[in-house]
Design a protein around this motif. Structure first.
Motif, short mmCIF file in Angstrom:
data_model
loop_
_atom_site.label_atom_id
_atom_site.label_comp_id
_atom_site.label_asym_id
_atom_site.label_seq_id
_atom_site.Cartn_x
_atom_site.Cartn_y
_atom_site.Cartn_z
N GLY A 46 0.87 -1.56 -0.02
CA GLY A 46 0.33 -0.24 -0.21
C GLY A 46 1.00 1.18 -0.11
O GLY A 46 2.32 1.36 -0.13
N ARG A 50 -0.98 2.12 7.54
CA ARG A 50 -2.66 2.21 7.43
C ARG A 50 -3.77 1.56 6.03
O ARG A 50 -3.53 0.49 7.38
CB ARG A 50 -3.13 3.82 8.17
CG ARG A 50 -4.59 3.23 8.34
CD ARG A 50 -5.13 4.83 7.74
NE ARG A 50 -4.71 5.84 8.89
CZ ARG A 50 -5.30 6.68 9.95
NH1 ARG A 50 -6.26 7.83 8.50
NH2 ARG A 50 -4.67 7.27 10.76
N GLU A 51 -2.57 1.76 5.40
CA GLU A 51 -3.35 0.90 4.51
C GLU A 51 -2.96 -0.69 4.43
O GLU A 51 -3.78 -0.72 4.01
CB GLU A 51 -2.78 1.74 3.05
CG GLU A 51 -3.41 1.04 1.72
CD GLU A 51 -3.41 1.45 0.34
OE1 GLU A 51 -3.65 1.19 -0.42
OE2 GLU A 51 -3.07 3.08 0.59
N CYS A 52 -1.66 -0.40 4.76
CA CYS A 52 -0.98 -2.17 5.08
C CYS A 52 -1.93 -3.03 5.97
O CYS A 52 -2.35 -3.90 6.19
CB CYS A 52 0.45 -2.20 5.11
SG CYS A 52 1.50 -1.70 3.53
#
Length: 388
Positions: A46, A50-52
């Motif tokens: 990502g 946060r996305e990961c």
């Protein structure tokens, strides 16, 4: 190394060959694969930590629910080829159904954009696009539904085998099939057709279809041991069909299709005459005769392709000036004749081998104007004149 919550795995920023951050993040988690019982790891990527973490959370949820950590990257076509030669072949479906499903898969699913799509990227909208394409190709509603059924069934096996977490086809409404009024002939037309079929080798088979509503495969699959002419009844135990270039004798699809059917006196007489003719043929053929025990055979005693019986019906109908006669026209005509003759719908469903009277009602629920008027007149006579 980014901060991680319990069970989320590790998250870190990726670096290039020069050791500098690339701006991309990688999340990684190790787990015990319930299918292989081996430890393996999965990575997600990502633009931020946060996305990961959000992606890793979904992976953890899938694992905890017993689903594969991620869907397989094989193409739809590759999976369908595997399914055809394994799960479909191993199933207890009839040989004709297996051949039908395999043909639909090769023709409509393993080619084009859908076949090239990766299994893990297949979306419900892709399935809807397939339905639209099939309809634009002017395939019948029943064929479109069958193609849908094949794809849905094949991907259910993919879910079972851990290649998919869920079946995207199951999220698409099953294509509808509009019930149309069955094409049937009047009693006069049936009599005319039978008259023009007389003299054909398979005349008795056509009479049998007209009198009982049996399917042509059921007629072709009858053995003399299935008939008791003294009791004027027969038992439908098999159906004959051509599969992969060979004639295959198999059991009917449903329990209700395996049924006992009474025989009218004129039909019994015709079958007795037919047996005498067959006995004469057998003696004349001597050692060149192949004994199959079937009611309807070729001149050499072998089984008859059901299509030959259909050809007799079509030729006789054309000679009689009757149009639009197909494979089930005599079956439909027998059903309508029975219903309009006063037979109870349950009895008609039993004779035809329908799995429920709902099917009989859907197909043959209509009546002629004369039959409807007669029914209402009878009801009026029973109720009498209303009291003022």
């Amino acid at each position: 190394m980014g901060k991680r919550a319990n069970g989320e795995g590790s998250v870190r920023q990726r670096k290039g060959k020069d050791g500098r951050p690339t701006g991309r993040w990688e999340g990684r988690i190790s787990f015990l694969d319930p299918i292989t019982d081996r430890r393996r790891s999965v990575s997600v990527y990502g633009d931020s930590a946060r996305e990961c973490r959000a992606a890793l959370k979904k992976v953890v949820q899938r694992i905890e629910e017993g689903q594969p950590a991620r869907d397989a990257a094989v193409t739809v076509a590759d999976w369908l080829k595997t399914w055809r030669t394994t799960a479909l072949e191993a199933s207890d479906r009839r040989a004709t159904t297996k051949a039908l499903y395999a043909g639909l898969s090769r023709t409509h699913l393993e080619t084009g954009d859908l076949g090239a799509k990766r299994l893990d990227r297949l979306k419900p909208s892709d399935v809807e696009a397939l339905v639209v394409r099939l309809r634009k190709a002017e395939l019948s509603e029943s064929t479109v539904r069958q193609v849908y059924t094949v794809l849905r069934g094949a991907l259910e096996i993919a879910v079972r085998d851990g290649l998919l977490a869920s079946n995207p086809v199951a999220k698409v409404r099953r294509p509808k099939v509009t019930r149309t009024e069955a094409r049937h002939l009047s009693a006069v037309e049936v009599q005319s057709l039978l008259s023009h079929a007389r003299g054909s080798r398979y005349y008795a088979a056509v009479v049998l279809m007209a009198f009982t509503g049996l399917r042509r495969g059921e007629v072709a699959g009858l053995a003399w041991t299935d008939l008791d002419l003294d009791k004027a009844e027969m038992t439908v135990r098999h159906t004959l069909s051509r599969v992969g270039g060979e004639l295959v004798l198999s059991e009917p699809k449903t329990t209700r299709s395996r049924r006992r059917v009474p025989l009218a006196a004129p039909l019994v007489a015709e079958l007795r005459d037919h047996k005498l003719r067959q006995d004469t043929e057998r003696k004349a053929a001597a050692n060149t005769w192949t004994e199959t025990g079937m009611v309807f055979t070729t001149a050499a005693g072998t089984m008859v392709d059901p299509r030959n019986m259909l050809r007799v019906v079509e030729v006789a109908a054309k000679a009689a000036g009757i149009e639009d006669v197909g494979a089930h026209t005599l079956r439909h005509s027998a059903a309508v004749g029975l219903l309009e003759g006063g037979a109870h719908i349950k009895a008609v469903a039993d004779i035809l081998g329908h799995s429920s009277i709902a099917i009989t009602g859907d197909i043959y629920g209509h009546t002629s104007d004369d039959a409807a008027r007669s029914a209402l007149d009878n009801l009026g006579a029973m109720l009498g004149t209303p009291t003022p």
